[in-house]
Each structure stands twice: as structure tokens, then as C-alpha cells.
Design a protein around this motif. Structure first.
Motif, mmCIF file in Angstrom:
data_model
loop_
_atom_site.group_PDB
_atom_site.id
_atom_site.type_symbol
_atom_site.label_atom_id
_atom_site.label_comp_id
_atom_site.label_asym_id
_atom_site.label_seq_id
_atom_site.Cartn_x
_atom_site.Cartn_y
_atom_site.Cartn_z
ATOM 1 N N PRO A 266 0.721 -0.955 -0.063
ATOM 2 C CA PRO A 266 0.070 -0.086 0.259
ATOM 3 C C PRO A 266 1.092 0.781 -0.264
ATOM 4 O O PRO A 266 1.929 1.626 0.247
ATOM 5 N N TYR B 43 -6.724 -6.235 3.178
ATOM 6 C CA TYR B 43 -5.159 -5.808 3.890
ATOM 7 C C TYR B 43 -5.411 -6.682 5.077
ATOM 8 O O TYR B 43 -6.011 -6.744 6.017
ATOM 9 N N THR C 35 -9.435 1.564 3.686
ATOM 10 C CA THR C 35 -7.931 1.802 3.723
ATOM 11 C C THR C 35 -7.779 2.710 5.082
ATOM 12 O O THR C 35 -7.072 3.155 5.099
ATOM 13 N N ILE D 101 1.291 -2.284 7.096
ATOM 14 C CA ILE D 101 0.069 -2.895 6.144
ATOM 15 C C ILE D 101 0.483 -4.097 4.867
ATOM 16 O O ILE D 101 1.749 -3.038 4.540
ATOM 17 N N SER E 89 -0.886 -5.035 1.396
ATOM 18 C CA SER E 89 -1.800 -5.780 0.156
ATOM 19 C C SER E 89 -2.138 -7.124 0.142
ATOM 20 O O SER E 89 -0.878 -7.986 0.422
#
Length: 1246
Positions: A1019, A1050, A1072, A1089, A1091
Motif C-alpha cells: 500500500p 489488507y 483503507t 500494512i 496488500s
């Protein structure tokens, strides 16, 4: 019993015996349980004696002594008899002012006899009777299921001027009879209106034994078919007339209606010690009986007179039973009924000054005057006879009515038996009654019977004359009544005073003493029947008869009607189907249809009744004969097994015994031979061969001779043995597990036809033979089965006949079973051109041990039978193209599989094939998985097969988004499909591909979508938006590269600044932005984080640049200021110390409600950096409680408690599904109820 007859004036007439008017009345046998006064629990039959209860005045005429009566009952089953004994009643009747004495005593004997069968026509013993003055009226016998009631007698007249003490007397009024009993002078006292029968029966449980029955019938047992007698004796000395005897079986079956051959009732009179031995027949003069009784009563001075009638009239009703028991009254009910009537009529008569006497008696043919005196002469007077009014007519001089002042007189002239009745007279409403007894004078014998002596077959007439015309008499023979029925040999004839007994065609059995019995006497005469002298007109003659011929013996004697008997050697001859005995007048003959040897002997004829005999001898001769049919063998052939012993017995016949000679060919067989000999006996001859050999086979002749002739016969003897073994069999054909074998017949069948064969086989290397058939094989071929393919075998044969099994044949040559394969499968046409046909098929299902060498293809042009071989050499492939075929020809194709065993059955096409190429438009058949987007990861292999059809072979072309495909993609085309192959896929290979297939002007296209995917990128722009309390808000942007696939989520991780060890907070998060909660106060965190798409997580993560510090709200840390210290100093020499720090790791223990949690899969415990965690999977209300975390090491321990409460309840079923133990479920359910109750109380209080 006979029904009562009616008189001329319509009144019932007394019953008399059917044989004579003066014969004794029959003893009635009536089934009436109500009359049985004495009974026992085990009684089978009841005898009821009905007596008269009153004496009737009679003139003092002849006084014959009464005799005891014997009654005999014949019954197949044991019965018992009992007699109801009314107490004797004594009255003193008065007629014309004269007293009559009491009757004399009499004894009655009752006998029951059971016999198996009685000869028809045997008369019963006649039963003597008494006059009507004391007789019993006959009662019709109903069916055995009906109630039979006895008639009621009239009461006796009152006792007048009783002067005899010591005797029991009963005073009964003569005018108290109920209307229903008037006109019935022979009635029996009924129960009347007294105490009900059932009450009396209940009170008198054990009645006293009757004084009449001096001997009771005794119980007995008898086998089926035997005879048994039952005897009952009755004391009749105190009776005024003969009692009525009734026999019963059980309680209801009247034996009088069951008499016949098996059951007989007999009565007889037995004289007493003081009787004068008078005849049984005749009437009883009751005046004489009264005199004798009165004389005996004077002798019994010790007995005082008792008037029971006065006692009953003055007694209370509850004392009636006691009085009846004390004084022996058996008919208490009748007395009570009459006592009741008497009480109603105690008032003095107003119409009659003088009533009729109770009874009157007159001689037959005499005159009687019935006189009444009226108190009022003007009263209308009517006379009645048996209830019917008597009217005076001018022409009727029978009844004459006279008037003299107040007297009214009725005169009855010429009294006859029908005048014996009950008479009554009415004056106004009053009535008086009387009874008239007509005494019949005895019938005397005027002319006696005369003796007769005659011979058989003559006529006998016995003549007797009596004193009165129309008198009834009884004929007897030897003391037994002569039967005079329709079928009887005896005939009775009477004219006036004369009586005859006629016997036609007399026999010797008619000899005896014949007597005629009348009421006034008896006469008898002896009849002697002798045989007539015998004359022999033709004597028996001895004869000689040929066996089987008729035999007849004749003789003639006189007289001709004399029967006789035939005897043979002293034994009585009985007629049969073969033997007949004929008697025609004087001629007697014995005929035998076909004589036998046993018919020879001495024959004798004996005339019946004579001592003379006629004798003759019969001699039977018979020519000799050999009875070969007794051998019961076909064609007279006897078969014997070699080595066995033969004993051949042949019956012979002939009279006299014939001489026997055995011969074989020209050689005579003697009885002295060793191994073969012949013997002769009385009725058979015997040929014996001890040990049979094949040479004994042949024809044997038997010769019989005697004086009557000669006979010969031949017998064939056949010696049989087991057959020779067959030759070695030959194996002609072999299969996978079978073979076909044949052999020849044995050279010698053993003298018996071959019945079949047994076959055995074995493996060549083995020595154990195994039988293949248990049922004989009838043919000379056999097909063994179930052999192992590829193993060598041998077979051999046994021949079997009726004697046994032969030795085995030589084994066959070794052979190996090999099987051809099964036919090829799935034969189809693969391609057709103008000159070729391509066929394809599948291998056979079963190949076998011989394997598969190849295939052979043949074709045949339609319309011909010739199959042409397409391949000269075997082919191994399952596809072959036949070339050189004519254009537009039709052919059939077949395929054979070939191995070492040969060719398999062919597989042939079902339809003919046209040799002509046909254009088929192309058609792409896209597989189902290619109709959607075809997705593969980067680096994987792509191999797409797209089938299609079309002829001739279509052209194939691939395009990607309208452009030729990349060189890195390889394309391979065939006649039926096209293959796209990419060895290592890349993202650039993604796109839409177009496949086109063309045959001449026909085109078909298809689209394929291929997508090559990879991992996404991390991300972008991850940052901390806000920190408050123990919460942190994060925000970021999607990755720049999604890996050619959508982002599906995520993964957020946190890391403590101290350790920087990542810990996943949440996975598969779609948004998000997120808020991370429950952070530890005082710690500082970094966040990163990842993805994620369909391939997986991104290879790297994007971390926050800044950290988030979690501080406690309202507290600020003041950092004290420290002054730096100067630690500088000059060097010094010091001693060096060593120091070691030891801090052991603590052991963490979790407890629930102070119970340690150990190895429970529902809990997961872990500790990281001093943070202890207990994870409960799928918590339920059961998991609520106090949890304790305890840490222990060598230096000590520490613990902390917390309470867990799980909201929401579970049912019992849900807890069971979760595997919770039952005791815990029970505890949880109780706690839930308690908590719910407390909460409800709290709400109520609020």
C-alpha cells in the motif's frame, strides 16, 4: 308308553297292556327331576316310583296275593336307580255300611341289566298289573329335552270308624279336589300351593332313604362291548296298587324311550315268605289286601295310632317339615295343597243333606245306584261324568234318574269298563263328587291246550277256549311271550271264546312248552317237533379232476327241505367266489369253478339234524410244468457277475411230482457236480454255480416228465464282467481353460453294455489325478473345463458298465490350454476419403496368458461373401487405414486379435461404409473451463487443447487482439484439435485470443480470455491520523500495482518499539482506514500494512514513519533534572570482583474457579514479553467464572484474578452438541434459572 285313549263319551280311558285287557299296566319310566325326592351326587339315573295315596273300597271277592315286581333295565353305560318312597297311607273305605280290611303286603324287585346285544324277537318279561281302582294313569312321554310331569291322583275318602290303633292314618276330605283333578282318579299328588320346590330342596339336603327301595342299584364299570345289569328291589307290602317304575340316565334322559337291542327294561314279581304263591298274572283284589293288612296291624299293638292330618291342620307352617320328617311323609306338598283346599271348604253344605259316598264299586255288567239327599228339593240338580253333563234321553236306558222325596238317584245299568270314571252332582253352586270302580270278572279257561307231536315243515295249531268272548289272552313259549308281529312265524287267531296259535312250516326249534295266560287261569301243552326219516336217493361219488377244470359233487336226499353242511378233511366248507354250495329241493351240490391241488381230499355232506353222512374222495392230477415266469427276468435270461455264486430256483408243478433233468447243450448236469450242479425239490428245481466264469454263459434246458405228460423250458445264463480299459484319448482342440478330447470304445464290454465313462486329469508334473465328472459321460467325447491357462495337462478314461468300472486307459499326450483373446472393442470409422477408410478400435477386454501378437484387418465389399485381408502383416496399433478402395463402394470391415492360440472372434462394423469423402463444416468444441476467463499465475505452464471437427482437414489460425501471437507461444494443430502451449507464463501473455477453423468456404471462430496474475505491490502513504487513549487511527492508499488482479484485503500488524516484533492485529481488511484499539498504556507502537489479492500478500509492507505513544490521560511525567557528577579520579589499584545475575523464567498457570486448566483443547495459553494471554474458543455461558493467572519461579509467586461473564444462554441440546459433560450442563442450567429469578426480582423491586 301308550297314549290314553278316549271313551265313547269323550272321556280318557285307562291304559292297559297291549296284549290283554287284564294284563298288568306298564311301569312308566318318566324323566322328572321334580319327582326325585332322594338322590345322590354321583347318581347316573333316577328311578321314581309313583304310588297311590288312598285306598279304594272293593268287594270282598277273590284275594290273590300281590307279588314283588322286578324291573330289568338294559343299558350300555352304568346307571344307578333310586326310588321315591311315599309313606304308606291306610284308610278304611266304607261301601254300603261295610268296612273292608287292609290289603296284603307285596314286594317289588327292580333290575337293571346291560347287555351288548339282544336277539331280535326276544320278548320281555311281562309286568303284572292291578285294577283301575289303584292304578296309575299313563302319562305321555315327551322328548328328552322336555319336562315330563306326573299326573295327580284323587285323594282317598276320609277314614270312618277307625278302630285299629298302632297304625299311621291320614284323614283327607274327599270333596276337596281341585277342578283340574276331577275326572282323573289315577292322579299323583302334586306340590300344589305349598312351599316352593327349591326351598324344600334347600332345607332337606339329605333326605331319608325310601322305605320302598330295599335294594338300590349299585354303580359299576364295564369295558366297551360288555354286559352289565342293574337291579332295584321295591318293598310293595304297604302299597294299594303296583307302583310305577321310572329309570333315568343322568337327570333328564328317560330310558323308557331308549329301549332296544342294547337297552332292556324288565319287571318281575317275587313271592314273599307269607304269600300263597299265586300266579303272577291276574288282578290284585284290594279288599283282600286290606284284610291282610288289618290282620297284621292287630299284631303291632306297640305302635299307637297317629292322625297326621289333624296334626298338620293344627300345626304352624314352620313345623310342616319337621312333622313330615318325623312321620315319614314324602309327599308333603300334596298334603299341604289338599290342606289348603280343605280350609277353604270347612263351611257346612247348604244344598246337600247327604252327599255321595267317596267311592263306589260294581261288577262288570252290574247296576249301581248313586244317591244324594237334598236339603232343598227345589234346587236344580245336574249329574256329570268326568266333567261332562249326563242328559236323560228316552231311548237311552243306560242312565236312569229317579226322585224319592228329597233323594235324587242316578241308576247306571250294565256297567262296563268305560263307566269306570269320576262322577259329580251339582245342586246350585255346590258340588259333591265320587268315583265309580268297575270290577272286571276274571276270564277262566274252559278248554285247555292239548299236546302236539309232529315233524318239521308241518302245520301246528294250538286251540284253547275261555269263558268270555273278546277276552284278551297272552300266549307264552317256555315262559316267554310269543312274538306275534308282522314278521313273526307265529299267528294268533280268535273267534268268540276260542283262541288259536298257528305255526306254519314248523322247525325243530319250535319244540317247547306253550301256554295261554288269562286273568282267571293258565293252560299249557307240550309241542314236540321231530325230524322226518332221511333217505339217500343219490350218494356222493369219488372223482378225479384235471387241475384247473371244474369240480362238482352232487347228492340227493329225502326230505328235500333238509339243509346240510359240507366238510373237507373234517373242516367246514364256507361258500366263496370260487366255491358255491347249492341246495335245490332234494339236490345238494358243491361246485368249484377251477380246481386246484388243494381241492384234493375227503369230502363229506352232513344233513342238518341227522347223524348220517355222505362221503367221497377227490383226486386232482396235473401235467408237469416249468414256471419260468417266476424268474421275472426279460427273455428268460439270467445275468450274473463273474466270480459270484449263482443259485437259480425255478418253480415246477405237476401231480404226481415230475422227474427233472438239466442240460447244457448235449451235456447233462448232475446233482453230484462240484462247481456246477442241479437239485430237485418238491415244488422247485435249482441250478447252482459256485464261482461263475465267462465259459458258463449259454442256454440251459430243463426237461420235466410224469405220468400226466412232459414239459421243457430253456434258460439263458449270461456271465458279465467289468469292461476292458479304452485306448489312450486324443486331445483335438484346446482353449483357454478347456480342451476337447475323444476316444474309442473298449475292445470288450464285459458282456454288459457300456453305460458311460469317467474322465480324470492331472498336471504333467503332478501324480494326483482328479475326477472331472461324477455323472457318467454317455458319449466318446468330453470337454474338460476350469484348467489353468499355460499349464500342461494329461487326461485318461475309465469305462463303466453294469458290473463296475474298468481299469484306467493310458494317459493322453500332454497339452497346454491357451485361449484366444476376446474380440476387439469399440470399432468405429475414423476417416473416409475417396479411396481410403481409416478404422480405429480398442484392445480386447480379455487377452489371456498367450498375450496379443497383433491385429488382422479384413474388409468385404457389400454384396459379396469374400473377406479380403487388408494388412499382410500383423499390426500392433489400434488404428489402420485401408487403401486402394474403389470410389463410392460400400464395404464392411472386421478386426481380429491374433495370439499363439489363434485368432479371436472378429469385431465387425454394424453398417456398411461408403468410400467417398464428405465435406463436413468445421465446428469448434470449446471445453467448459475455457468458456470463462482462464487464469494462471506468473511462471506457470499454459496448455490449452481446443477440439474441433471438419472435413477435409480444416485450416487453423490464432490471433491475439487482432494481431499475430507472440513467438514465445507454440501452436500445434492436428486433424481434430489445436493446442496452445506456453512453457512459462508472463503477465504480457494476458489478453483475448481468437481461434478460427476453416474448411473451404466454411469458417468457425472462438474467443479465449487468458489472465496471468502476480502478487500485488505494498500500500501507499500509510500514516497515523490520530492517537487517543489506547486507540490509534491509521489511513493509507491502495497499492500502485495490483498484480493484474483485484485487491481483496489488507493485513495490519503492530510492533512495540522495544522489540520491533510484528503482531498481526487484523487480516483480510477491505477498507483503507482502521482504528487499532486495546493498546497497552505506556508502550510506543509502529504499524505496517500488507496488500492482498487472489495470488497472496504483497512481498513487502509499508510501515508508518512515526510511532504512536500510548500515555495515561491526566498524568504528566516530570523528568527530574540531574546534575552530572564528575567521576574522574586518579587510577587506583583495586581488587577485582566477579558478579553473576540470575533471573529464572516464571511458570505461568491458568485456573478457572481455582481448578487448573490442563490440556483442554477449548483453551489456548501463551506468554510473550511478560504478557500472559488465555484464549477461549467459542465461549458459552458455561465458560463464565473466576479465572486466575498465577506465575511461579524459584524466588516466589504472584497471581491475579478476573471475573468473566458470558452473555446469552444456550439450550440443553446445544450444550450436548458442544460436548459439555452432563454434570456441568446440570450446574449451568440451575445457575441460569437462579440468575433469571434474581434479575426478575430486581426489576420488580424497581
Amino acid at each position: 308308553m301308550p297314549e290314553p285313549t278316549k271313551k265313547d263319551d269323550g272321556q280318557p280311558e285307562e291304559n292297559v297292556a297291549p296284549d290283554s285287557g287284564d294284563a298288568p299296566s306298564e311301569n312308566s319310566v318318566v324323566m322328572t327331576p321334580k319327582e326325585a325326592k332322594v338322590a345322590t351326587k354321583d347318581t347316573e339315573a333316577i328311578v321314581t316310583v309313583t304310588e297311590a295315596e288312598a285306598a279304594v273300597p272293593m268287594p270282598a271277592a277273590e284275594t290273590p296275593q300281590p307279588q314283588p315286581v322286578v324291573i330289568v333295565v338294559t343299558e350300555l353305560e352304568p346307571v344307578e336307580g333310586e326310588v321315591t318312597d311315599p309313606q304308606p297311607l291306610v284308610t278304611e273305605p266304607v261301601e254300603n255300611g261295610h268296612n273292608e280290611p287292609a290289603p296284603t303286603q307285596a314286594k317289588k324287585h327292580v333290575e337293571v341289566t346291560e347287555v351288548k346285544e339282544e336277539e331280535p324277537g326276544t320278548p320281555k318279561v311281562p309286568a303284572p298289573s292291578m285294577k283301575k281302582s289303584a292304578d296309575t294313569k299313563a302319562t305321555p312321554i315327551k322328548d328328552k329335552d322336555d319336562d315330563v310331569t306326573a299326573s295327580t291322583p284323587s285323594p282317598p275318602p276320609p277314614a270312618e270308624d277307625v278302630s285299629i290303633p298302632k297304625k299311621l292314618s291320614i284323614d283327607l276330605p274327599n270333596d276337596s279336589n281341585p277342578e283340574s283333578t276331577r275326572g282323573r282318579k289315577d292322579s299323583v299328588w302334586s306340590l300344589g300351593d305349598g312351599q316352593p320346590p327349591e326351598e324344600i330342596d334347600k332345607q332337606i339336603e339329605t333326605p331319608p332313604l325310601s322305605t320302598l327301595l330295599i335294594e338300590k342299584p349299585q354303580s359299576g364299570s364295564i369295558n366297551v362291548g360288555g354286559d352289565i345289569n342293574f337291579v332295584a328291589k321295591v318293598e310293595a307290602k304297604d302299597l294299594l296298587r303296583k307302583p310305577t317304575i321310572k329309570w333315568f340316565k343322568g337327570k333328564w334322559m328317560d330310558l323308557a324311550s331308549k329301549t332296544g337291542k342294547h337297552l332292556q327294561l324288565k319287571e318281575s314279581l317275587l313271592p314273599l315268605g307269607d304269600s300263597e304263591g299265586q300266579d303272577d298274572a291276574g288282578e290284585l283284589d284290594f279288599s283282600g289286601l286290606l284284610k291282610h293288612r288289618q290282620g297284621r296291624e292287630h299284631k303291632q299293638e306297640e305302635v299307637s295310632e297317629v292322625d297326621v292330618w289333624d296334626i298338620l291342620k293344627n300345626a304352624r307352617p314352620d313345623e310342616y317339615e319337621k312333622i313330615a320328617f318325623t312321620y315319614g311323609i314324602t309327599d308333603l306338598r300334596g298334603l299341604l295343597k289338599r290342606l289348603k283346599k280343605t280350609k277353604k271348604e270347612e263351611k257346612k253344605s247348604e244344598a246337600f243333606a247327604k252327599r255321595l259316598e267317596p267311592a263306589y264299586q260294581v261288577d262288570k255288567g252290574g247296576k249301581i245306584r248313586l244317591v244324594v239327599d237334598l236339603a232343598d228339593p227345589t234346587v236344580e240338580l245336574k249329574w256329570y261324568k268326568n266333567g261332562q253333563e249326563i242328559r236323560s234321553t228316552p231311548n237311552n236306558r243306560k242312565f236312569i234318574f229317579e226322585h224319592k222325596g228329597t233323594q235324587r238317584i242316578m241308576v247306571i245299568n250294565n256297567c262296563q269298563i268305560n263307566d269306570d270314571a269320576a262322577y259329580s252332582v251339582t245342586a246350585g253352586e255346590e258340588k259333591c263328587t265320587t268315583e265309580l270302580f268297575v270290577k272286571e270278572l276274571p276270564v277262566n279257561i274252559v278248554k285247555k291246550l292239548e299236546p302236539v307231536k309232529t315233524t318239521v315243515n308241518e302245520r301246528i295249531e294250538l286251540e284253547c277256549e275261555v269263558s268270555e268272548e273278546g277276552a284278551k289272552v297272552k300266549w307264552m313259549k317256555n315262559g316267554v311271550e310269543v312274538p306275534t308281529g308282522v314278521r313273526s312265524r307265529y299267528r294268533v287267531k280268535s273267534e268268540g271264546t276260542k283262541h288259536w296259535l298257528i305255526i306254519d312250516d314248523a322247525t325243530k326249534d319250535d319244540t317247547g312248552t306253550y301256554s295261554l295266560m288269562a286273568t282267571g287261569g293258565t293252560t299249557e301243552a307240550h309241542v314236540q317237533v321231530d325230524l322226518k326219516p332221511l333217505k339217500i336217493l343219490m350218494d356222493l361219488q369219488s372223482v378225479t379232476v384235471l387241475l384247473g377244470q371244474p369240480l362238482k359233487l352232487n347228492c340227493e336226499i329225502y326230505p328235500g327241505n333238509v339243509p346240510g353242511r359240507w366238510y373237507k378233511n373234517g373242516q367246514l366248507i364256507q361258500p366263496s367266489e370260487r366255491l358255491s354250495i347249492i341246495h335245490r329241493t332234494k339236490n345238494h351240490s358243491l361246485d368249484i369253478e377251477s380246481s386246484t391241488i388243494h381241492d384234493a381230499g375227503d369230502y363229506t355232506f352232513v344233513p342238518e339234524g341227522y347223524t348220517q353222512m355222505l362221503s367221497a374222495k377227490v383226486h386232482i392230477i396235473d401235467p408237469p410244468r416249468v414256471h419260468l415266469e417266476a424268474l421275472n427276468v426279460p427273455d428268460d435270461t439270467v445275468t450274473i457277475v463273474a466270480g459270484n455264486k449263482l443259485r437259480l430256483e425255478i418253480p415246477i408243478s405237476g401231480e404226481p411230482a415230475p422227474r427233472v433233468v438239466w442240460m447244457k447243450g448235449e451235456r447233462v448236469i448232475l446233482d453230484s457236480g462240484n462247481r456246477v450242479r442241479a437239485e430237485t425239490f418238491a415244488d422247485h428245481t435249482c441250478l447252482t454255480i459256485d464261482i461263475a466264469e465267462r465259459e458258463d454263459t449259454g442256454n440251459y434246458k430243463i426237461v420235466l416228465q410224469n405220468e400226466a405228460g412232459e414239459d421243457t423250458a430253456s434258460v439263458k445264463i449270461k456271465v458279465v464282467d467289468i469292461p476292458d480299459p479304452p485306448e489312450a484319448p486324443m486331445v483335438t482342440d484346446v482353449g483357454g481353460d478347456w480342451c476337447t478330447m475323444t476316444w474309442e470304445l473298449p475292445r470288450y464290454d464285459g458282456g454288459s453294455p457300456i453305460l458311460g465313462y469317467f474322465i480324470e486329469r492331472k498336471k504333467k508334473q503332478s501324480s494326483r489325478w482328479m475326477r472331472l465328472n461324477f455323472d457318467l459321460c454317455k458319449e466318446t467325447t468330453f470337454e474338460p473345463k476350469k484348467m489353468i491357462e499355460g499349464v500342461p495337462y494329461e487326461v485318461r478314461i475309465f469305462a463303466v458298465n453294469a458290473i463296475g468300472v474298468s481299469k484306467p486307459s493310458e494317459p493322453s499326450k500332454p497339452f497346454i490350454p491357451l485361449a484366444v483373446t476376446s474380440e476387439p472393442t469399440m470399432l468405429v470409422v475414423d476417416d473416409v476419403t475417396d479411396t481410403t477408410v481409416t478404422m480405429k478400435w480398442r484392445p480386447p477386454d480379455a487377452i489371456g496368458a498367450a498375450g496379443l501378437d497383433g491385429y488382422q484387418v479384413e474388409y468385404c465389399i457389400e454384396g459379396t461373401d469374400e473377406w479380403i485381408l487388408a494388412n499382410k502383416e500383423l499390426i500392433e496399433k489400434t488404428r489402420y487405414t485401408i487403401t486402394g478402395l474403389p470410389v463410392e463402394a460400400k464395404i464392411l470391415v472386421r478386426i481380429k486379435a491374433i495370439n499363439a492360440a489363434g485368432a479371436s472372434p472378429p469385431r465387425t462394423t454394424q453398417h456398411s461404409i461408403l468410400v467417398k469423402e464428405v465435406i463436413e463444416p468445421p465446428k469448434i468444441r470449446i471445453p467448459r473451463h475455457l468458456k470463462q476467463t482462464y487464469i494462471r499465475k506468473v511462471g506457470e505452464v499454459v496448455n490449452l487443447v481446443v477440439p474441433f471437427v471438419g472435413k477435409p482437414r480444416p485450416k487453423v489460425n490464432w490471433l491475439k487482439e487482432g494481431q499475430p501471437i507472440d513467438q514465445t507461444i507454440s501452436i500445434r494443430n492436428s486433424d481434430c484439435d489445436s493446442i496452445m502451449f506456453i512453457r512459462k507464463a508472463e503477465r504480457k501473455h494476458s489478453g483475448k485470443y481468437e481461434l478460427s477453423v476453416q474448411v473451404e468456404n466454411h469458417i468457425d471462430t472462438a474467443m479465449l480470455d487468458i489472465q496471468i496474475v502476480d502478487l500485488p505491490g505494498p500500500p501507499q502513504a500509510v500514516k497515523i491520523e490520530e492517537v487517543w487513549g489506547n486507540n490509534v487511527a491509521l489511513d493509507w492508499n491502495p497499492p500502485k500495482d495490483n498484480g493484474n488482479a483485484p485487491i481483496i484485503g489488507y493485513t495490519i500488524q503492530k510492533a512495540d518499539k522495544k522489540t520491533m516484533e510484528g503482531y498481526t492485529c487484523i487480516e483480510h481488511y477491505h477498507r483503507t482506514c482502521i482504528t487499532i484499539s486495546n493498546l497497552v498504556v505506556g508502550n510506543e507502537y509502529f504499524f505496517r500494512i500488507y496488500s492482498e489479492n487472489m495470488v497472496g500478500l504483497s512481498e513487502s509492507a509499508t510501515a508508518t514513519k512515526d510511532s504512536a505513544l500510548i500515555v495515561k490521560e491526566g498524568l504528566q511525567l516530570k523528568i527530574p533534572e540531574y546534575n552530572d557528577r564528575d567521576f574522574t579520579e586518579p587510577p587506583k589499584k583495586k581488587k577485582l570482583y566477579s558478579m553473576q545475575m540470575n533471573c529464572s523464567q516464571p511458570k505461568v498457570i491458568w485456573m478457572k474457579n481455582k481448578i487448573t486448566i490442563i490440556d483442554d483443547p477449548r483453551y489456548r495459553m501463551f506468554s510473550n514479553q511478560g504478557v500472559c494471554t488465555l484464549e477461549i474458543r467459542k465461549p458459552s455461558p458455561f465458560d463464565g467464572g473466576v479465572y486466575t493467572c498465577k506465575a511461579v519461579n524459584d524466588l516466589g509467586e504472584a497471581q491475579v484474578d478476573c471475573k468473566l461473564e458470558v452473555k446469552g444462554g444456550f439450550t440443553f441440546f446445544e450444550l450436548m452438541k458442544r460436548g459439555v459433560p452432563l454434570h456441568l450442563i446440570d450446574k449451568y442450567m440451575n445457575e441460569s434459572k437462579t440468575s433469571e429469578k434474581s434479575e426478575s426480582e430486581k426489576k420488580g423491586s424497581i
